[in-house]
Scaffold this motif. Structure first.
Motif, PDB file in Angstrom:
ATOM      1  N   ASP A 179       0.823  -1.209   0.000  1.00  0.00           N
ATOM      2  CA  ASP A 179       0.000   0.000   0.000  1.00  0.00           C
ATOM      3  C   ASP A 179       0.859   1.263   0.000  1.00  0.00           C
ATOM      4  O   ASP A 179       0.498   2.279  -0.609  1.00  0.00           O
ATOM      5  N   VAL A 180       1.996   1.208   0.686  1.00  0.00           N
ATOM      6  CA  VAL A 180       2.925   2.344   0.660  1.00  0.00           C
ATOM      7  C   VAL A 180       3.422   2.571  -0.766  1.00  0.00           C
ATOM      8  O   VAL A 180       3.481   3.709  -1.253  1.00  0.00           O
ATOM      9  N   TRP A 181       3.764   1.482  -1.464  1.00  0.00           N
ATOM     10  CA  TRP A 181       4.227   1.612  -2.847  1.00  0.00           C
ATOM     11  C   TRP A 181       3.132   2.170  -3.753  1.00  0.00           C
ATOM     12  O   TRP A 181       3.391   3.012  -4.615  1.00  0.00           O
ATOM     13  N   THR A 182       1.902   1.703  -3.551  1.00  0.00           N
ATOM     14  CA  THR A 182       0.782   2.204  -4.356  1.00  0.00           C
ATOM     15  C   THR A 182       0.662   3.710  -4.223  1.00  0.00           C
ATOM     16  O   THR A 182       0.445   4.424  -5.216  1.00  0.00           O
ATOM     17  N   ASP A 183       0.809   4.217  -3.005  1.00  0.00           N
ATOM     18  CA  ASP A 183       0.649   5.647  -2.752  1.00  0.00           C
ATOM     19  C   ASP A 183       1.885   6.453  -3.125  1.00  0.00           C
ATOM     20  O   ASP A 183       1.779   7.515  -3.742  1.00  0.00           O
ATOM     21  N   MET A 184       3.061   5.965  -2.760  1.00  0.00           N
ATOM     22  CA  MET A 184       4.288   6.758  -2.888  1.00  0.00           C
ATOM     23  C   MET A 184       5.106   6.445  -4.141  1.00  0.00           C
ATOM     24  O   MET A 184       5.902   7.270  -4.587  1.00  0.00           O
ATOM     25  N   GLY A 185       4.928   5.256  -4.700  1.00  0.00           N
ATOM     26  CA  GLY A 185       5.721   4.876  -5.861  1.00  0.00           C
ATOM     27  C   GLY A 185       5.667   5.844  -7.028  1.00  0.00           C
ATOM     28  O   GLY A 185       6.686   6.074  -7.700  1.00  0.00           O
ATOM     29  N   PRO A 186       4.492   6.432  -7.329  1.00  0.00           N
ATOM     30  CA  PRO A 186       4.445   7.356  -8.465  1.00  0.00           C
ATOM     31  C   PRO A 186       5.384   8.553  -8.351  1.00  0.00           C
ATOM     32  O   PRO A 186       5.781   9.126  -9.373  1.00  0.00           O
ATOM     33  N   HIS A 187       5.759   8.945  -7.132  1.00  0.00           N
ATOM     34  CA  HIS A 187       6.612  10.129  -6.985  1.00  0.00           C
ATOM     35  C   HIS A 187       8.020   9.909  -7.549  1.00  0.00           C
ATOM     36  O   HIS A 187       8.469  10.688  -8.414  1.00  0.00           O
ATOM     37  N   PRO A 188       8.756   8.890  -7.100  1.00  0.00           N
ATOM     38  CA  PRO A 188      10.078   8.696  -7.713  1.00  0.00           C
ATOM     39  C   PRO A 188       9.999   8.360  -9.197  1.00  0.00           C
ATOM     40  O   PRO A 188      10.862   8.795  -9.974  1.00  0.00           O
ATOM     41  N   ILE A 189       8.962   7.611  -9.582  1.00  0.00           N
ATOM     42  CA  ILE A 189       8.815   7.297 -11.008  1.00  0.00           C
ATOM     43  C   ILE A 189       8.599   8.572 -11.813  1.00  0.00           C
ATOM     44  O   ILE A 189       9.109   8.713 -12.931  1.00  0.00           O
ATOM     45  N   SER A 190       7.874   9.537 -11.249  1.00  0.00           N
ATOM     46  CA  SER A 190       7.644  10.791 -11.972  1.00  0.00           C
ATOM     47  C   SER A 190       8.949  11.550 -12.195  1.00  0.00           C
ATOM     48  O   SER A 190       9.126  12.202 -13.223  1.00  0.00           O
ATOM     49  N   LEU A 191       9.873  11.462 -11.253  1.00  0.00           N
ATOM     50  CA  LEU A 191      11.181  12.104 -11.432  1.00  0.00           C
ATOM     51  C   LEU A 191      11.982  11.399 -12.526  1.00  0.00           C
ATOM     52  O   LEU A 191      12.639  12.044 -13.348  1.00  0.00           O
ATOM     53  N   ILE A 192      11.920  10.071 -12.548  1.00  0.00           N
ATOM     54  CA  ILE A 192      12.609   9.309 -13.583  1.00  0.00           C
ATOM     55  C   ILE A 192      12.059   9.665 -14.960  1.00  0.00           C
ATOM     56  O   ILE A 192      12.817   9.903 -15.914  1.00  0.00           O
ATOM     57  N   LEU A 193      10.737   9.739 -15.071  1.00  0.00           N
ATOM     58  CA  LEU A 193      10.120  10.043 -16.363  1.00  0.00           C
ATOM     59  C   LEU A 193      10.314  11.503 -16.761  1.00  0.00           C
ATOM     60  O   LEU A 193      10.304  11.828 -17.949  1.00  0.00           O
ATOM     61  N   ALA A 194      10.467  12.389 -15.778  1.00  0.00           N
ATOM     62  CA  ALA A 194      10.776  13.783 -16.114  1.00  0.00           C
ATOM     63  C   ALA A 194      12.158  13.877 -16.762  1.00  0.00           C
ATOM     64  O   ALA A 194      12.374  14.686 -17.675  1.00  0.00           O
ATOM     65  N   ARG A 195      13.088  13.042 -16.294  1.00  0.00           N
ATOM     66  CA  ARG A 195      14.441  13.027 -16.885  1.00  0.00           C
ATOM     67  C   ARG A 195      14.480  12.228 -18.179  1.00  0.00           C
ATOM     68  O   ARG A 195      15.144  12.597 -19.150  1.00  0.00           O
ATOM     69  N   PHE A 196      13.749  11.091 -18.206  1.00  0.00           N
ATOM     70  CA  PHE A 196      13.748  10.196 -19.362  1.00  0.00           C
ATOM     71  C   PHE A 196      12.303  10.000 -19.824  1.00  0.00           C
ATOM     72  O   PHE A 196      11.662   8.992 -19.479  1.00  0.00           O
ATOM     73  N   PRO A 197      11.734  10.922 -20.585  1.00  0.00           N
ATOM     74  CA  PRO A 197      10.312  10.850 -20.946  1.00  0.00           C
ATOM     75  C   PRO A 197       9.901   9.606 -21.730  1.00  0.00           C
ATOM     76  O   PRO A 197       8.731   9.221 -21.701  1.00  0.00           O
ATOM     77  N   THR A 198      10.839   8.965 -22.408  1.00  0.00           N
ATOM     78  CA  THR A 198      10.491   7.785 -23.204  1.00  0.00           C
ATOM     79  C   THR A 198      11.046   6.503 -22.584  1.00  0.00           C
ATOM     80  O   THR A 198      11.204   5.495 -23.276  1.00  0.00           O
ATOM     81  N   ALA A 199      11.313   6.537 -21.290  1.00  0.00           N
ATOM     82  CA  ALA A 199      11.938   5.393 -20.622  1.00  0.00           C
ATOM     83  C   ALA A 199      11.068   4.147 -20.663  1.00  0.00           C
ATOM     84  O   ALA A 199       9.851   4.215 -20.499  1.00  0.00           O
ATOM     85  N   ASP A 200      11.716   3.017 -20.876  1.00  0.00           N
ATOM     86  CA  ASP A 200      11.072   1.710 -20.780  1.00  0.00           C
ATOM     87  C   ASP A 200      11.678   0.959 -19.594  1.00  0.00           C
ATOM     88  O   ASP A 200      12.900   0.991 -19.374  1.00  0.00           O
ATOM     89  N   LEU A 201      10.826   0.272 -18.846  1.00  0.00           N
ATOM     90  CA  LEU A 201      11.289  -0.533 -17.727  1.00  0.00           C
ATOM     91  C   LEU A 201      11.859  -1.855 -18.234  1.00  0.00           C
ATOM     92  O   LEU A 201      11.218  -2.554 -19.026  1.00  0.00           O
ATOM     93  N   ASP A 202      13.069  -2.190 -17.795  1.00  0.00           N
ATOM     94  CA  ASP A 202      13.657  -3.498 -18.092  1.00  0.00           C
ATOM     95  C   ASP A 202      13.228  -4.449 -16.979  1.00  0.00           C
ATOM     96  O   ASP A 202      13.812  -4.469 -15.897  1.00  0.00           O
ATOM     97  N   LEU A 203      12.176  -5.231 -17.242  1.00  0.00           N
ATOM     98  CA  LEU A 203      11.601  -6.106 -16.218  1.00  0.00           C
ATOM     99  C   LEU A 203      12.601  -7.132 -15.694  1.00  0.00           C
ATOM    100  O   LEU A 203      12.498  -7.557 -14.536  1.00  0.00           O
ATOM    101  N   SER A 204      13.569  -7.503 -16.506  1.00  0.00           N
ATOM    102  CA  SER A 204      14.534  -8.526 -16.089  1.00  0.00           C
ATOM    103  C   SER A 204      15.450  -8.026 -14.979  1.00  0.00           C
ATOM    104  O   SER A 204      16.128  -8.833 -14.331  1.00  0.00           O
ATOM    105  N   THR A 205      15.479  -6.715 -14.742  1.00  0.00           N
ATOM    106  CA  THR A 205      16.393  -6.159 -13.737  1.00  0.00           C
ATOM    107  C   THR A 205      15.696  -5.851 -12.415  1.00  0.00           C
ATOM    108  O   THR A 205      16.352  -5.409 -11.465  1.00  0.00           O
ATOM    109  N   VAL A 206      14.401  -6.064 -12.324  1.00  0.00           N
ATOM    110  CA  VAL A 206      13.639  -5.655 -11.144  1.00  0.00           C
ATOM    111  C   VAL A 206      13.956  -6.553  -9.950  1.00  0.00           C
ATOM    112  O   VAL A 206      13.934  -7.783 -10.040  1.00  0.00           O
ATOM    113  N   THR A 207      14.263  -5.916  -8.826  1.00  0.00           N
ATOM    114  CA  THR A 207      14.304  -6.607  -7.537  1.00  0.00           C
ATOM    115  C   THR A 207      13.377  -5.854  -6.598  1.00  0.00           C
ATOM    116  O   THR A 207      13.240  -4.632  -6.694  1.00  0.00           O
TER     117      THR A 207
END
Length: 321
Positions: A179-207
């Motif tokens: 639930d914390v991730w659901t609420d707070m996760g969009p914030h860091p992701i928004s910073l990543i997408l602000a820097r890299f607007p066309t970023a794709d997630l590499d699912l193989s690297t997720v931990t």
């Protein structure tokens, strides 16, 4: 009146004004819009919220317990959705159908009972509906607006190789890691997408480590062959002090705030003995959304397309089935 004001007053309605919605209402008023109404759950909650809003900025609008009645009676230009996550899709659908522009709290849509595919389908339907109606649909993941201030403090970097963030928040009842991730996760992701607007997630690297009240994740994003490694921790704590920190390539800053000379909250970034004071990111986001609706800006800080992209990355990182 603070900076980032709109030229002409927009009619704004808030859905869910007892929590974060009261702060949204204050910022809409601050940028020159008129909060004409809000929707609450019960007459008692509406009365309490109206008292708070009146004390905060002199609210003179109407309170409703029916969304449809509010839309019919008030015909707002903008509906700002601050109700629980599982209501976002329904409220946004009805607001767009009523010819309103929509600003929605993050995540754009979420329903734990649905699959990731179904959640994304809902988000994409809203994006398509807004496009067909020629209405703006934006999302409140306001930390995206901090990137220019960050670059001003530490210097720009178009192709950083790493990103890190730690965001802590207090909650009356500590939430599960998911639930914390659901609420707070969009914030860091928004910073990543602000820097890299066309970023794709590499699912193989997720931990991921989801334990207690903390979500700790790492993953890579790829843009035009360039790879950036991301490390994010979001957690609930029973109280301060709180850490709110982010940075690219190890150049991290702490996010703080303080009242400005005009009485409005200001954002302060601090790092490596340096400090930069700027406009509160929610103030920036709401102000730009209002100006976009009025044709004075091209797009919101977080567009519908970026909100969908954010959601897709959020679901992929946490492994929502």
């Amino acid at each position: 009146m603070p900076e980032s004001c709109v030229t002409n007053s927009l009619r704004v309605a808030i859905v869910g004004a007892s929590g974060i919605g009261r702060h949204h209402a204050n910022w809409h008023d601050a940028v020159g819009s008129t909060v004409v109404a809000f929707v609450g759950t019960t007459p008692e909650r509406c009365h309490e919220s109206a008292q708070v809003l009146t004390k905060t900025f002199g609210f003179q609008g109407q309170a409703y317990t029916s969304l449809d009645e509010m839309l019919q009676q008030e015909r707002p230009d903008v509906v700002d959705i601050c109700s629980p996550n599982e209501t976002h899709y329904d409220v946004a659908t009805r607001a767009l159908a009523a010819d309103c522009h929509v600003l929605c709290e993050k995540p754009l849509v979420w329903d734990a009972s649905l699959s990731a595919h179904q959640i994304l389908e809902q988000a994409e339907r809203l994006q398509d509906m807004a496009s067909r109606a020629n209405r703006h649909l934006g999302m409140c993941s306001q930390l995206a607006g901090l990137l220019p201030q960050y670059d001003n403090l530490v210097g720009p970097s178009d192709r950083p190789g790493s990103f890190e963030a730690v965001l802590e928040t207090t909650c009356a009842s500590l939430r599960s890691a998911r639930d914390v991730w659901t609420d707070m996760g969009p914030h860091p992701i928004s910073l990543i997408l602000a820097r890299f607007p066309t970023a794709d997630l590499d699912l193989s690297t997720v931990t991921r480590s989801l334990h207690g009240h903390e979500a700790k994740v790492t993953f890579d994003v790829i843009t035009n062959g360039h790879r950036c490694h991301c490390s994010v921790i979001v957690r609930d704590l029973p109280g301060p002090p709180l850490q709110r920190r982010f940075g690219f390539d190890g150049r991290c800053v702490d996010i703080a705030g303080q009242p400005g000379a005009d009485g409005y909250y200001r954002c302060v970034l601090r790092g490596d003995g340096m400090e930069d004071e700027g406009t509160d990111p929610m103030h920036l986001l709401i102000g730009q959304f209002a100006r976009t609706v009025q044709g004075e800006e091209k797009t919101p800080i977080v567009t519908a397309a970026t909100a969908v992209q954010n959601l897709q990355m959020q679901l992929g990182v946490v492994g929502h089935d």
